[in-house]
Design a protein around this motif. Structure first.
Motif, PDB file in Angstrom:
ATOM      1  N   HIS A 197       2.849  -6.081   6.559  1.00 51.53           N
ATOM      2  CA  HIS A 197       2.838  -4.798   7.261  1.00 51.53           C
ATOM      3  C   HIS A 197       4.018  -4.768   8.213  1.00 51.53           C
ATOM      4  O   HIS A 197       4.289  -5.767   8.877  1.00 51.53           O
ATOM      5  N   CYS A 251       2.582   5.043   8.998  1.00 53.02           N
ATOM      6  CA  CYS A 251       2.216   3.620   9.085  1.00 53.02           C
ATOM      7  C   CYS A 251       3.207   2.794   8.267  1.00 53.02           C
ATOM      8  O   CYS A 251       3.050   1.596   8.105  1.00 53.02           O
ATOM      9  N   ASP A 296       0.853  -1.189   0.000  1.00 54.10           N
ATOM     10  CA  ASP A 296       0.000   0.000   0.000  1.00 54.10           C
ATOM     11  C   ASP A 296       0.888   1.239   0.000  1.00 54.10           C
ATOM     12  O   ASP A 296       2.086   1.152   0.302  1.00 54.10           O
TER      13      ASP A 296
HETATM   14 NI    NI Z   1      -0.788   0.535   7.587  1.00 55.64          NI
END
Ligand code: NI
Length: 387
Positions: free
Chosen positions: A163, A103, A78
């Motif tokens: 992630h 993030c 992402d």
């Molecule tokens: Ni994230």
């Protein structure tokens, strides 16, 4: 290629990917505004002659490596950032005020770019195709459904996503079969009552008292409704009412979030929440609007692919670890409603949590993650093609 050549080549790829991540970090863009980020990624893919699919996407893109047919495996990254003022102290600090890669999606995109480059280097021997998603708008939960709608995942045999995780040590890959992240729902409660003089409460219908009843009653949603073995969280995060000391206001507004791991508990909480709010509305003769916004469901890892991905972590020189489910949200969950997949947490051993203004990623995790993703996709293709 000699070992020395291979080390030199890896060394330059590490430098290149690190520089690329720092560039993304300096110019973060919010969800659905990732135009420059998308252009930057596209430019790098072109340098390595990696094809990009022609899809109706405004931001984000999908790259493909391998033969034009054969089995298909998908890797997902992402690319969006958050509305946070950066306080990380890194040299490559955000140059966009109030926007930050807090993030680590800059890390995910760079790791995926590295995987695409490594896969391209062995394209001729790949037993199928690998699509690499550079997905927009993860933070709004809308990026994955938008990408699915383009058909980019049609016919794929499996999908893997990562992630970064500051709480796991560097070099550790954490995952598990079944639920890994939580379903994320958001609620908003507007209490419409009758305001009055603070000295004459009997003339009105105090919304602050009603808000207090709701705040207390929703604490039973988990403790007295959800099965004890099924974790869930209800948090009220905003309460607003009133503007001075001697007036009872005519409204109150509350907002918050529910996190759950099973669909049955998710539905139970929403149903009981509505009943409690409507019951209190009736009891206090007020009118209450209850707005429930369903976000991404829980990431539920396919047991076989999760085990496969953990084994590959060890085979790729990392250390696999079965971790507990975490109440964060992740729109990767939408992909798993379409095809089996596994999501893995990549340890970075950093002090600040995700979404913190001082959040950092450890660059030492970058190249190993690229290599892991490339090797994972290759091994998955070999598995599904029976080679
Ligand atoms: Ni994230």
């Amino acid at each position: 290629m000699s070992t020395q050549d291979s080390i030199l080549q890896h060394d330059s790829l590490i430098k290149y990917l690190t520089a690329f991540r720092h560039e993304l970090h300096r110019f973060p863009e919010l969800s659905n505004q990732e135009h420059a980020t998308t252009a930057r990624i596209r430019e790098q893919l072109a340098k390595y002659d990696i094809r990009v699919l022609d899809l109706p996407l405004t931001t984000g893109l999908v790259a493909e490596v391998g033969a034009s047919d054969g089995p298909l495996i998908v890797l997902r990254s992402d690319i969006d950032a958050l509305p946070i003022e950066e306080q990380s102290g890194v040299e490559y600090v955000s140059e966009h005020p109030g926007v930050m890669h807090a993030c680590g999606h800059d890390f995910h995109a760079s790791a995926a770019l590295g995987a695409a480059i490594l896969l391209k280097q062995q394209e001729a021997s790949l037993p199928g195709r690998v699509r690499i998603l550079f997905q927009a708008a993860e933070e709004t939960g809308q990026g994955a459904p938008d990408l699915i709608a383009t058909g980019a995942l049609d016919g794929a045999a499996g999908i893997f996503g990562i992630h970064n995780d500051p709480t796991l040590p560097l070099g550790v890959v954490g995952s598990k079969a079944g639920p890994l992240t939580a379903a994320v729902d958001r609620f908003e409660i507007k209490i419409n009552a009758v305001g009055t003089h603070a000295a004459r409460p009997h003339d009105g219908n105090d919304p602050i008292i009603i808000a207090g009843q709701i705040i207390g009653a929703v604490q039973t949603l988990i403790s007295r409704n959800a099965p004890s073995g099924d974790n869930a969280v209800v948090s009220i995060t905003q309460v607003h009412s009133g503007s001075t000391w001697n007036v009872i206001p005519d409204s109150a507004w509350l907002e918050g979030t529910v996190r759950s791991f099973s669909q049955s508990t998710r539905e139970l909480i929403e149903r009981r929440f509505r009943q409690i709010v409507q019951g209190i509305a009736a009891a206090f003769d007020a009118q209450i609007d209850f707005n429930w916004q369903a976000g991404p469901p829980s990431v539920v890892n396919d047991a076989e692919w999760a085990e496969f991905a953990l084994k590959q972590a060890d085979a790729s020189g990392l250390q696999s670890r079965v971790v507990e489910a975490s109440p964060i949200g992740e729109d990767f969950a939408f992909y798993q409603q379409q095809l089996p997949g596994a999501f893995m947490m990549i340890g970075t051993g950093e002090p600040y949590p995700l979404h913190h203004p001082a959040f950092r990623v450890n660059d030492a995790a970058l190249f190993p993650t690229s290599r892991y993703l490339a090797e994972l996709a290759t091994a998955a293709l070999a598995k599904v093609s029976g080679k």
